[in-house]
Motif scaffolding. Structure first.
Motif, PDB file in Angstrom:
ATOM      1  N   VAL A  53      -2.271  -0.208  -3.982  1.00 36.52           N
ATOM      2  CA  VAL A  53      -2.656   0.437  -2.634  1.00 36.52           C
ATOM      3  C   VAL A  53      -3.849  -0.220  -2.335  1.00 36.52           C
ATOM      4  O   VAL A  53      -3.917  -0.685  -1.138  1.00 36.52           O
TER       5      VAL A  53
ATOM      6  N   ALA B  54       0.632  -1.132   0.070  1.00 34.34           N
ATOM      7  CA  ALA B  54       0.006  -0.019   0.002  1.00 34.34           C
ATOM      8  C   ALA B  54       1.071   1.247   0.007  1.00 34.34           C
ATOM      9  O   ALA B  54       0.614   1.912  -0.666  1.00 34.34           O
TER      10      ALA B  54
ATOM     11  N   ALA C 160      -3.807   5.641   2.696  1.00 32.37           N
ATOM     12  CA  ALA C 160      -2.918   4.712   2.695  1.00 32.37           C
ATOM     13  C   ALA C 160      -1.471   5.118   3.596  1.00 32.37           C
ATOM     14  O   ALA C 160      -0.965   4.155   4.114  1.00 32.37           O
TER      15      ALA C 160
ATOM     16  N   ALA D 108       1.214   3.961  -2.877  1.00 35.46           N
ATOM     17  CA  ALA D 108       0.936   5.440  -2.795  1.00 35.46           C
ATOM     18  C   ALA D 108       2.121   6.431  -3.326  1.00 35.46           C
ATOM     19  O   ALA D 108       1.762   7.446  -3.994  1.00 35.46           O
TER      20      ALA D 108
END
Length: 178
Positions: A145, A13, A75, A17
């Protein structure tokens, strides 16, 4: 605060991001390339301005950019909550919100990239606008993500020292009734 607490879900994640944030600065859309020597089509206006490619920030529209920023912040919350040893409830809330909101944002961005390309400020029709490689990589980063948050929900980390559980001592038996 320890980075060893990051599991594969939070790492995916977080990496997705960061990649999406970087990709938003690149050109997501541009005019459809014409073969060399091709003349403008009959439906293109005479004297239409030449249009350059535009970045993700400028071309996606303010609502889609707002949704992407929310997904990026969620995130980041997931990663920070895990690294700072926040309560498990906060980590789970961050993971659930990131996965659910990220899935919605992924669908919205996929529609924007595949179906409803922007007119690039010149009012070009969808057929005249092409999604560049950063747009497709941005979709992949957003999928990372969502997938990372989904994996963070599923990981129970039962073998970690922080998850060690010693059961309480047994209660005494109740006295006998006569």
């Amino acid at each position: 605060m320890t980075l060893r607490r990051l599991r594969s879900g939070e790492l995916l994640a977080g990496a997705g991001a960061v990649a999406l944030l970087v990709l938003l600065f690149l050109d997501w859309f541009g005019p459809e390339p014409r073969p060399s020597g091709a003349r403008p089509s009959a439906d293109s206006p005479v004297g239409a301005p030449l249009v350059d490619a535009t970045s993700g920030w400028a071309s996606l529209g303010w609502l889609v950019v707002l949704l992407i920023v929310v997904a990026l912040l969620l995130a980041a919350w997931l990663v920070v909550a895990t690294v700072t040893d926040a309560p498990v409830s906060q980590q789970m809330a961050a993971a659930v919100l990131t996965a659910s909101a990220g899935a919605v944002v992924l669908v919205v961005v996929a529609i924007r990239v595949a179906v409803a390309q922007p007119g690039l400020g010149a009012g070009l029709p969808d057929q005249s606008v092409a999604a560049n490689l950063p747009a497709h990589l941005g979709l992949l980063a957003l999928a990372l993500v969502v997938g990372g948050a989904w994996r963070a929900i599923a990981d129970e980390r039962t073998d970690a020292p922080e998850s060690a559980y010693t059961p309480p001592p047994p209660r005494p038996a109740p006295p006998e009734r006569i």
